[in-house]
Design an enzyme around this catalytic site. Sequence first.
Site, PDB file in Angstrom:
ATOM      1  N   LYS A 192      37.966   8.071 -37.691  1.00  0.00           N
ATOM      2  CA  LYS A 192      36.556   7.672 -37.782  1.00  0.00           C
ATOM      3  C   LYS A 192      35.743   8.967 -37.653  1.00  0.00           C
ATOM      4  O   LYS A 192      34.845   9.112 -36.808  1.00  0.00           O
ATOM      5  CB  LYS A 192      36.259   6.671 -36.648  1.00  0.00           C
ATOM      6  N   ASP A 225      37.931   1.480 -40.188  1.00  0.00           N
ATOM      7  CA  ASP A 225      37.453   0.125 -40.507  1.00  0.00           C
ATOM      8  C   ASP A 225      37.856  -0.269 -41.927  1.00  0.00           C
ATOM      9  O   ASP A 225      38.296  -1.395 -42.193  1.00  0.00           O
ATOM     10  CB  ASP A 225      35.943  -0.030 -40.273  1.00  0.00           C
TER      11      ASP A 225
END
Length: 361
Positions: A192, A225
Amino acid sequence: MKSYKITLIPGDGIGPEITESTIRCIKSLGVNITWDIKEAGINAIKKYNTPLPEETIKSIEENKVCLKGPITTPVGTGYRSINVALRQTFGLYACVRPFKVYSGAKTFYKDINLVIIRENMEDLYAGIEFEKGNEKTFSLINTIKQLTQNNISLDSGISIKPISSSGSERIAGFAFEYAKKNKRKKVSIVHKANIMKFTDGLFLQSARNIAGQYPDIEFEDIIVDNMAMQLVQKPNKYDILLCPNLYGDILSDLCAGLIGGLGLSPGANIGDGIAIFEPTHGSAPKYEGKNKVNPSAMILAGVLMLKYLGEDGPADILENAVGQVIKEGKNVTYDFKGENSSGVVGTIQMTNSIIEKIKKY
Ligand code: NAD
């Protein structure tokens, strides 16, 4: 015939039942193993007044290989995770979790065969935490304010996420070597880094540096994600997922769901010259002593252990026997078919069936 002495931690909850299944299967393969049985977790507290007795640590240090059942970790209070403590104590920096669909398992996809390689020591699992209301926490909040001008609410608890370039390069090196050795074609680095530039960004950069040394292995990076969604939609596109600790943990359960559940997902925690093998799932306390749960994840952890020991022949027989029992679907646990379906049996009966298959080899 080679002989081995291996530390065995049955664990608690469903641990002892699935450990018994695994030991019976390995015994029927004829591999010469002396099990050095040790305790950890709740059971150890009762006897030794500590969840991780010195005796257990010494046994793993000496034997270098350990097979372990799941161990309950109290939520919020009580002792910290013994699983995390074991990984930290022995420097087991690489967690390897293969996910593959066994024909007959309850899945939406038939062609998943991927491996998560998870960094096991750093990240939010480093165990550096500051409790709400503690003097040290106020002091940290003040320091952060001075250094960054960021206001953290005084009623906060804080967990620290350290990620180093050395730790990231080490796990990336492990992942690419694993790919080379196991003829895997692609490594996807999960991160991320768009949000956590100094931690996930460093992980990504370090992994890219290592990827450059392996021109024959394809390499990509993907934000966590998006990875979660891609895995649900197109899991067969992936080969090896290289993850920092927390994302690796979460995606492991997602992948377990994709291949038919936690009961089918084994794991290895590997350091330099030392390794602990275990199922990915926990101690499922509600099923303790009920002869109910799927022993496959623990038995497949035994397969990983046998391969680590160089016992590839017995490892393949054991994996095939598990695969055959699942495929036939006549003696499988509830998680394959749902409660009260025909062919649903208990842990012991499924184990018996696996052993019958082993005996036919
Ligand atoms: P869990 O994995 O124990 O159970 C979640 C659910 O998954 C169960 O209710 C059950 O429905 C299913 N399940 C798990 N194992 C199964 C099996 N072998 N066969 C069929 N179904 C199975 O997760 P949890 O309830 O979140 O955790 C329980 C305890 O285990 C907690 O204390 C947790 O900290 C601990 N834990 C330990 C380990 C470990 O020892 N490595 C790993 C994860 C969780």
